[in-house]
Design an enzyme around this catalytic site. Structure first.
Site, short mmCIF file in Angstrom:
data_model
loop_
_atom_site.label_atom_id
_atom_site.label_comp_id
_atom_site.label_asym_id
_atom_site.label_seq_id
_atom_site.Cartn_x
_atom_site.Cartn_y
_atom_site.Cartn_z
N ASN A 74 0.86 -1.20 0.00
CA ASN A 74 0.00 0.00 0.00
C ASN A 74 0.89 1.24 0.00
O ASN A 74 2.11 1.14 -0.01
CB ASN A 74 -0.96 -0.04 1.19
CG ASN A 74 -0.21 -0.17 2.50
OD1 ASN A 74 0.57 0.70 2.85
ND2 ASN A 74 -0.41 -1.28 3.19
N PHE A 97 -4.98 3.04 14.61
CA PHE A 97 -5.27 4.05 13.59
C PHE A 97 -6.32 3.50 12.64
O PHE A 97 -6.35 2.29 12.39
CB PHE A 97 -4.00 4.39 12.79
CG PHE A 97 -3.21 5.52 13.38
CD1 PHE A 97 -2.54 5.37 14.58
CD2 PHE A 97 -3.14 6.76 12.74
CE1 PHE A 97 -1.82 6.41 15.14
CE2 PHE A 97 -2.42 7.81 13.28
CZ PHE A 97 -1.76 7.64 14.48
N LYS A 123 -12.42 -3.81 18.34
CA LYS A 123 -11.04 -4.23 18.65
C LYS A 123 -10.72 -4.04 20.13
O LYS A 123 -9.61 -4.31 20.55
CB LYS A 123 -10.03 -3.41 17.83
CG LYS A 123 -10.34 -3.25 16.37
CD LYS A 123 -10.07 -4.52 15.61
CE LYS A 123 -10.43 -4.33 14.14
NZ LYS A 123 -10.28 -5.48 13.32
#
Ligand SMILES: Cc1cc2nc3c(=O)[nH]c(=O)nc-3n(C[C@H](O)[C@H](O)[C@H](O)COP(=O)(O)O)c2cc1C
Length: 399
Positions: free
Chosen positions: A209, A324, A342
């Site tokens: 990425n 993030f 999470k």
């Protein structure tokens, strides 16, 4: 930086003395007040005028200079300074300090100062390796002096080995970490992930990425400056390794997961800013996949391990987890979902749609998402944002 800090830079008779000009300039531009004392021998390598022009302050070379504005120069300078940096430090000055000799302005001011002191040796390898110099450095270390390790390479004398002045950027980073910030993260161990991961398709190709690692590296620099013990698990980037950080270089998402999990129990804080691949090829071909006329290979993808998810659910109550989220749609809703799913303490949400934010930029726009509510941060440099993120994390302690 709130109050102007005073740096006393002591330059001694080394061939690397010219590099001290860059260092003085860097310190001055960063907002420090810089005074320079040179040994008489240093004046053979670079002139006091150079430092005077760069710092705007009188450069002192003579202890008995009757025109000097301070009443008793060495005592005034010693009292004024927040740090004494001896760069380059000759074998001679190191020996003199270690033996308590104060026979010129440089050695006398060092002797009179009570502030932190940083010694940056630079000399020929044989001189540096001389057991007498090594014993002197050990002695200074035992008295609480900070000693920087010289760099290795081709020396001015033509020899190759250890003894070069470290890069001035590293000396500046060390000074900054000593006096540039309050050490409000002292004693805290922080693990930060940064950069992209690369998932191999075959020995030639991979999926990755656009992450450059700038946000994570800014966080690592800021955390070191604030006294933290930082481990940076870094995917491949072209960024300069931050000074004072323990780096674990990784390539794939599974390498990153392995590194994080093996370090996890020792950490107080996790900040997951890496752009970890969510998918990887199910099978990695041992040989290069050949082109066949009119055909495109089908590459089956499988999920990678979710590092944030595992640490989020497995972490101890005394550990803080910050993730993030980078989204192209429904940023806040997706980031809030991530916080919940999470089990993280905070998510830093950044959108790819904002100009000047996201991958590769030096700036970012972030919204901090916490269970107690959202906080929208202004458009700032990644380094400024790093400090705000750390402020937020510190405020949560004790957990
Ligand atoms: C060309 C030249 C280069 C030198 N480079 C170094 C050096 O890099 N490191 C060092 O410790 N001494 C070096 N020296 C020797 C020092 O200048 C010498 O030991 C001197 O006494 C140091 O004095 P000071 O510590 O008062 O500045 C060099 C000498 C010369 C002539």
């Amino acid at each position: 930086m709130k109050d102007t800090k005073n740096i006393l830079l002591i330059v001694t008779g080394s061939i690397a003395a010219y590099k001290a000009a860059d260092l003085a300039s860097m310190m001055k531009k960063a907002g420090f007040n810089v005074n320079v004392v040179m040994t008489q021998n240093a004046c053979n390598f670079i002139t006091p005028q150079t430092f005077e022009s760069l710092t705007g302050n009188r450069c002192v070379t003579d202890m008995f200079d009757r025109n000097y504005e301070f009443k008793i120069g060495h005592i005034s300078l010693a009292k004024l300074s927040d740090i004494v940096v001896v760069a380059p430090a000759s074998a001679n000055i190191i020996g003199k300090i270690a033996c308590g000799i104060a026979d010129d302005m440089a050695s006398t001011t060092i002797m009179a100062s009570k502030c932190p002191k940083l010694i940056v040796p630079a000399m020929n390898t044989a001189m540096y390796e001389n057991p007498i110099v090594q014993d002197n450095l050990k002695k200074l270390d035992s008295y609480g002096y900070e000693i920087m390790e010289p760099a290795e390479g081709l020396l001015a004398c033509g020899d190759t080995g250890k003894g070069k002045l470290p890069p001035v950027e590293d000396i500046f980073a060390k000074v900054n970490s000593m006096i540039g910030h309050e050490h409000d993260l002292s004693g805290k161990r922080i693990l930060i992930t940064a950069g992209p991961t690369m998932e191999a398709i075959d020995p030639v190709r991979y999926i990755t990425n656009h992450s450059t690692g700038k946000m994570g590296y800014s966080l690592a620099e800021a955390a070191v400056d604030r006294g933290a013990d930082v481990t940076l698990v870094s995917g491949r980037t072209s960024l300069k390794k931050p000074f004072g950080v323990r780096i674990i270089d990784v390539v794939s998402a599974s390498d990153m997961a392995e590194a994080v999990f093996s370090e996890a129990k020792d950490q107080d804080i996790f900040i997951f800013s890496a752009a970890v691949a969510d998918f990887k090829p199910e099978k990695v071909s041992d040989s290069k996949i050949k082109k066949k006329d009119g055909e495109a290979p089908e590459i089956l993808l499988t999920r990678t391990e979710d590092i944030l998810d595992r640490i989020g659910h497995d972490h101890r109550d005394d550990q803080y987890v910050c993730g993030f989220a980078m989204e192209t749609e429904d940023l806040l809703a997706n980031a809030a979902g991530k916080l919940e799913k999470k089990n993280a303490d905070m998510i830093c949400a950044n959108s790819l749609n904002d100009e000047g934010a996201g991958f590769g930029t030096d700036t970012n726009r972030i919204v901090l998402i916490k269970k107690t509510g959202n906080k929208e941060l202004p458009f700032l440099s990644k380094r400024e944002l790093a400090d705000i993120i750390l402020d937020e994390i510190i405020a949560a302690f004790p957990l």
